[in-house]
Design a protein around this motif. Structure first.
Motif, PDB file in Angstrom:
ATOM      1  N   THR A 112       0.833  -1.212   0.000  1.00  0.00           N
ATOM      2  CA  THR A 112       0.000   0.000   0.000  1.00  0.00           C
ATOM      3  C   THR A 112       0.864   1.256   0.000  1.00  0.00           C
ATOM      4  O   THR A 112       0.510   2.259  -0.605  1.00  0.00           O
ATOM      5  N   ARG A 113       2.024   1.190   0.675  1.00  0.00           N
ATOM      6  CA  ARG A 113       2.841   2.384   0.877  1.00  0.00           C
ATOM      7  C   ARG A 113       3.832   2.634  -0.254  1.00  0.00           C
ATOM      8  O   ARG A 113       4.432   3.701  -0.323  1.00  0.00           O
ATOM      9  N   SER A 114       4.039   1.647  -1.139  1.00  0.00           N
ATOM     10  CA  SER A 114       5.081   1.767  -2.160  1.00  0.00           C
ATOM     11  C   SER A 114       4.658   2.565  -3.394  1.00  0.00           C
ATOM     12  O   SER A 114       5.429   2.688  -4.331  1.00  0.00           O
ATOM     13  N   PHE A 115       3.465   3.110  -3.395  1.00  0.00           N
ATOM     14  CA  PHE A 115       3.039   3.954  -4.511  1.00  0.00           C
ATOM     15  C   PHE A 115       3.495   5.400  -4.330  1.00  0.00           C
ATOM     16  O   PHE A 115       3.395   6.205  -5.260  1.00  0.00           O
ATOM     17  N   PHE A 116       4.007   5.724  -3.156  1.00  0.00           N
ATOM     18  CA  PHE A 116       4.208   7.123  -2.802  1.00  0.00           C
ATOM     19  C   PHE A 116       5.678   7.463  -2.552  1.00  0.00           C
ATOM     20  O   PHE A 116       6.433   6.630  -2.052  1.00  0.00           O
ATOM     21  N   PRO A 117       6.074   8.688  -2.872  1.00  0.00           N
ATOM     22  CA  PRO A 117       7.460   9.102  -2.636  1.00  0.00           C
ATOM     23  C   PRO A 117       7.698   9.469  -1.177  1.00  0.00           C
ATOM     24  O   PRO A 117       6.771   9.866  -0.465  1.00  0.00           O
ATOM     25  N   GLY A 118       8.940   9.312  -0.739  1.00  0.00           N
ATOM     26  CA  GLY A 118       9.303   9.758   0.600  1.00  0.00           C
ATOM     27  C   GLY A 118       8.528   9.042   1.694  1.00  0.00           C
ATOM     28  O   GLY A 118       8.400   7.821   1.702  1.00  0.00           O
ATOM     29  N   PHE A 119       7.992   9.817   2.631  1.00  0.00           N
ATOM     30  CA  PHE A 119       7.249   9.252   3.759  1.00  0.00           C
ATOM     31  C   PHE A 119       5.787   9.017   3.385  1.00  0.00           C
ATOM     32  O   PHE A 119       5.161   9.845   2.725  1.00  0.00           O
ATOM     33  N   ALA A 120       5.273   7.875   3.806  1.00  0.00           N
ATOM     34  CA  ALA A 120       3.869   7.540   3.545  1.00  0.00           C
ATOM     35  C   ALA A 120       3.255   6.911   4.784  1.00  0.00           C
ATOM     36  O   ALA A 120       3.951   6.284   5.586  1.00  0.00           O
TER      37      ALA A 120
ATOM     38  N   GLU B 274     -12.707  -0.094   2.274  1.00  0.00           N
ATOM     39  CA  GLU B 274     -12.596   1.248   1.701  1.00  0.00           C
ATOM     40  C   GLU B 274     -11.674   2.161   2.495  1.00  0.00           C
ATOM     41  O   GLU B 274     -11.013   3.028   1.933  1.00  0.00           O
ATOM     42  N   SER B 275     -11.639   1.973   3.810  1.00  0.00           N
ATOM     43  CA  SER B 275     -10.927   2.934   4.659  1.00  0.00           C
ATOM     44  C   SER B 275      -9.481   2.553   4.966  1.00  0.00           C
ATOM     45  O   SER B 275      -8.770   3.297   5.646  1.00  0.00           O
ATOM     46  N   SER B 276      -9.019   1.405   4.463  1.00  0.00           N
ATOM     47  CA  SER B 276      -7.642   0.978   4.705  1.00  0.00           C
ATOM     48  C   SER B 276      -6.814   1.207   3.442  1.00  0.00           C
ATOM     49  O   SER B 276      -6.882   0.423   2.493  1.00  0.00           O
ATOM     50  N   PHE B 277      -6.060   2.298   3.427  1.00  0.00           N
ATOM     51  CA  PHE B 277      -5.269   2.690   2.258  1.00  0.00           C
ATOM     52  C   PHE B 277      -4.091   3.538   2.727  1.00  0.00           C
ATOM     53  O   PHE B 277      -4.011   3.933   3.896  1.00  0.00           O
ATOM     54  N   ALA B 278      -3.171   3.815   1.824  1.00  0.00           N
ATOM     55  CA  ALA B 278      -2.014   4.639   2.157  1.00  0.00           C
ATOM     56  C   ALA B 278      -2.076   5.968   1.420  1.00  0.00           C
ATOM     57  O   ALA B 278      -2.778   6.112   0.414  1.00  0.00           O
ATOM     58  N   GLU B 279      -1.321   6.921   1.918  1.00  0.00           N
ATOM     59  CA  GLU B 279      -1.174   8.211   1.246  1.00  0.00           C
ATOM     60  C   GLU B 279       0.159   8.827   1.646  1.00  0.00           C
ATOM     61  O   GLU B 279       0.750   8.459   2.673  1.00  0.00           O
ATOM     62  N   ALA B 280       0.643   9.739   0.827  1.00  0.00           N
ATOM     63  CA  ALA B 280       1.923  10.384   1.093  1.00  0.00           C
ATOM     64  C   ALA B 280       1.775  11.439   2.178  1.00  0.00           C
ATOM     65  O   ALA B 280       0.748  12.120   2.265  1.00  0.00           O
ATOM     66  N   LEU B 281       2.807  11.577   2.994  1.00  0.00           N
ATOM     67  CA  LEU B 281       2.886  12.713   3.902  1.00  0.00           C
ATOM     68  C   LEU B 281       3.390  13.913   3.093  1.00  0.00           C
ATOM     69  O   LEU B 281       3.981  13.738   2.019  1.00  0.00           O
ATOM     70  N   PRO B 282       3.185  15.126   3.583  1.00  0.00           N
ATOM     71  CA  PRO B 282       3.697  16.292   2.849  1.00  0.00           C
ATOM     72  C   PRO B 282       5.189  16.148   2.551  1.00  0.00           C
ATOM     73  O   PRO B 282       5.949  15.643   3.371  1.00  0.00           O
ATOM     74  N   ALA B 283       5.575  16.561   1.357  1.00  0.00           N
ATOM     75  CA  ALA B 283       6.971  16.425   0.925  1.00  0.00           C
ATOM     76  C   ALA B 283       7.904  17.160   1.879  1.00  0.00           C
ATOM     77  O   ALA B 283       7.572  18.218   2.419  1.00  0.00           O
TER      78      ALA B 283
ATOM     79  N   LEU C  89      27.024  -3.944   2.473  1.00  0.00           N
ATOM     80  CA  LEU C  89      26.438  -2.694   2.950  1.00  0.00           C
ATOM     81  C   LEU C  89      26.041  -1.811   1.777  1.00  0.00           C
ATOM     82  O   LEU C  89      26.727  -1.764   0.768  1.00  0.00           O
ATOM     83  N   GLU C  90      24.937  -1.123   1.930  1.00  0.00           N
ATOM     84  CA  GLU C  90      24.493  -0.199   0.900  1.00  0.00           C
ATOM     85  C   GLU C  90      23.785   0.972   1.565  1.00  0.00           C
ATOM     86  O   GLU C  90      23.093   0.799   2.565  1.00  0.00           O
ATOM     87  N   ILE C  91      23.969   2.147   1.005  1.00  0.00           N
ATOM     88  CA  ILE C  91      23.301   3.343   1.522  1.00  0.00           C
ATOM     89  C   ILE C  91      22.034   3.586   0.710  1.00  0.00           C
ATOM     90  O   ILE C  91      22.063   3.580  -0.523  1.00  0.00           O
ATOM     91  N   ALA C  92      20.924   3.762   1.409  1.00  0.00           N
ATOM     92  CA  ALA C  92      19.644   4.030   0.753  1.00  0.00           C
ATOM     93  C   ALA C  92      19.143   5.416   1.141  1.00  0.00           C
ATOM     94  O   ALA C  92      19.335   5.862   2.277  1.00  0.00           O
ATOM     95  N   THR C  93      18.528   6.071   0.189  1.00  0.00           N
ATOM     96  CA  THR C  93      18.017   7.427   0.382  1.00  0.00           C
ATOM     97  C   THR C  93      16.541   7.480  -0.023  1.00  0.00           C
ATOM     98  O   THR C  93      16.029   6.542  -0.633  1.00  0.00           O
ATOM     99  N   PRO C  94      15.834   8.566   0.320  1.00  0.00           N
ATOM    100  CA  PRO C  94      14.413   8.634  -0.008  1.00  0.00           C
ATOM    101  C   PRO C  94      14.148   8.442  -1.501  1.00  0.00           C
ATOM    102  O   PRO C  94      14.875   8.987  -2.341  1.00  0.00           O
ATOM    103  N   GLY C  95      13.127   7.659  -1.804  1.00  0.00           N
ATOM    104  CA  GLY C  95      12.838   7.305  -3.184  1.00  0.00           C
ATOM    105  C   GLY C  95      11.543   7.899  -3.704  1.00  0.00           C
ATOM    106  O   GLY C  95      10.743   8.469  -2.955  1.00  0.00           O
ATOM    107  N   PRO C  96      11.311   7.729  -5.008  1.00  0.00           N
ATOM    108  CA  PRO C  96      10.117   8.273  -5.656  1.00  0.00           C
ATOM    109  C   PRO C  96       8.921   7.349  -5.546  1.00  0.00           C
ATOM    110  O   PRO C  96       9.032   6.204  -5.110  1.00  0.00           O
TER     111      PRO C  96
END
Length: 321
Positions: free
Chosen positions: A138-146, A155-164, A306-313
């Motif tokens: 559910t959360r992988s459709f959104f960039p950054g924090f979700a 109907e009421s169980s879904f994800a959305e992005a937090l403000p950029a 080891l790998e460094i990960a950063t915020p994604g789209p």
């Protein structure tokens, strides 16, 4: 046979406030709301085209299509009918090793099927549908924090992005094991829910969910790390106190890395650990400290990947040539 192909890309996410338990298994409704960070470096690209039967290839290897077939049938019955599909996925994340490969996989699949069938669906609708394949998808459709709202019904169980936000967060991903885990996430959740501490964890998680949103808005990386580490470690403690076949995803390397994270923090570094359903540790830090922490871990554990990960789209469609 139709030669039309649709391709979508979705990035995996790491839950900072975890989802660990279902209040409705059929609808995949979680017991708590959760909050995640989408990661740029880990993703799945999935193409769908008509086939003779539903089939699945991941990284050019034929897989058991049972779970995918069940999900595709769910879409056929609830959105619109379509022919059998050949699903071809390229997974740039270890499968079933606690790095949320199912999240990016089912998000990419849902988006690709929607594109293939020309369904005009919002991100919220895609998120809600993907939940039936994998909760964390559910959360992988959104960039950054979700955030994924637990909801009370379908109907009421879904994800959305937090403000950029331009929060300079980074994760140092310690890949201890890339093999399929012995206890699946679904089975692990069911066992964890038998812990006498489960109800208390759910209540605390609800408070942490609110506190984490406030910490993100305040761009307080230390508070984000502190909340995420406590939420994750308390989640894993449920596994150890389950009355139904207690278990752990940790191994000795997991414990050693957790001890090293604490040592780094005591030395003044921004370093907090989080873990999903697997032994791999993700260290929350800032982008300007990530390489230093990576180097210190490499010094302590020379064989550790080891790998460094950063915020994604958010998700995207890939145009076919």
């Amino acid at each position: 046979m139709n030669d039309k192909t649709a391709t979508a890309k979705a990035h995996t996410n790491i839950a900072l406030i975890k989802y660990w338990g279902k209040k409705d298994r059929e609808l995949n409704l979680p017991t708590t709301s959760s909050l995640s960070l989408t990661l740029n470096e880990f993703y799945t690209i999935t193409a769908v085209t008509e086939g003779k039967e539903d089939t699945l290839l991941i990284n050019n290897m034929m897989q058991d299509p049972k779970r995918i077939h069940q999900f595709l049938d769910f879409l056929r019955q609830n959105v619109g009918d379509f022919p059998p599909l050949t699903v071809i996925s390229r997974n740039m994340v270890p499968t079933s090793a606690g790095l949320a490969s199912s999240a990016s996989s089912f998000a990419a699949l849902t988006a690709a099927v929607a594109k293939y069938n020309d369904w005009d669906l919002s991100e919220k609708e895609l998120s809600r549908l993907a939940r039936r394949g994998s909760g964390s998808a559910t959360r992988s459709f959104f960039p950054g924090f979700a955030v994924w709202h637990e909801g009370t019904d379908d109907e009421s169980s879904f994800a959305e992005a937090l403000p950029a936000t331009d929060l300079p967060i980074a994760l140092v991903v310690c890949e201890i094991a890339g093999t399929v885990k012995k206890v699946s996430s679904s089975d692990g959740m069911m066992r964890a829910m038998t812990s006498p501490n489960y109800a208390a964890w759910v209540e605390e998680s609800k408070q942490q969910f609110e506190e984490m949103q406030a910490a993100i808005a305040a761009k307080d990386l230390a508070k984000i790390g502190e909340l995420a580490e406590k939420n994750a470690l308390d989640m894993h403690a449920l596994n150890l106190t389950a009355t139904d076949r207690r278990f752990t995803y940790f191994n000795q390397m997991t414990q050693d890395i957790l001890a090293k994270v604490k040592e780094l923090r005591q030395a003044g570094f921004l370093a907090y650990a989080t873990l999903d359903a697997g032994p791999n540790v993700k260290i929350i830090t800032s982008q300007d400290q990530a390489e230093t922490i990576q180097a210190k871990l490499k010094e302590a554990f020379p064989k550790l990947r080891l790998e460094i990960a950063t915020p994604g789209p958010g998700f995207s469609y890939i145009k076919e040539d």
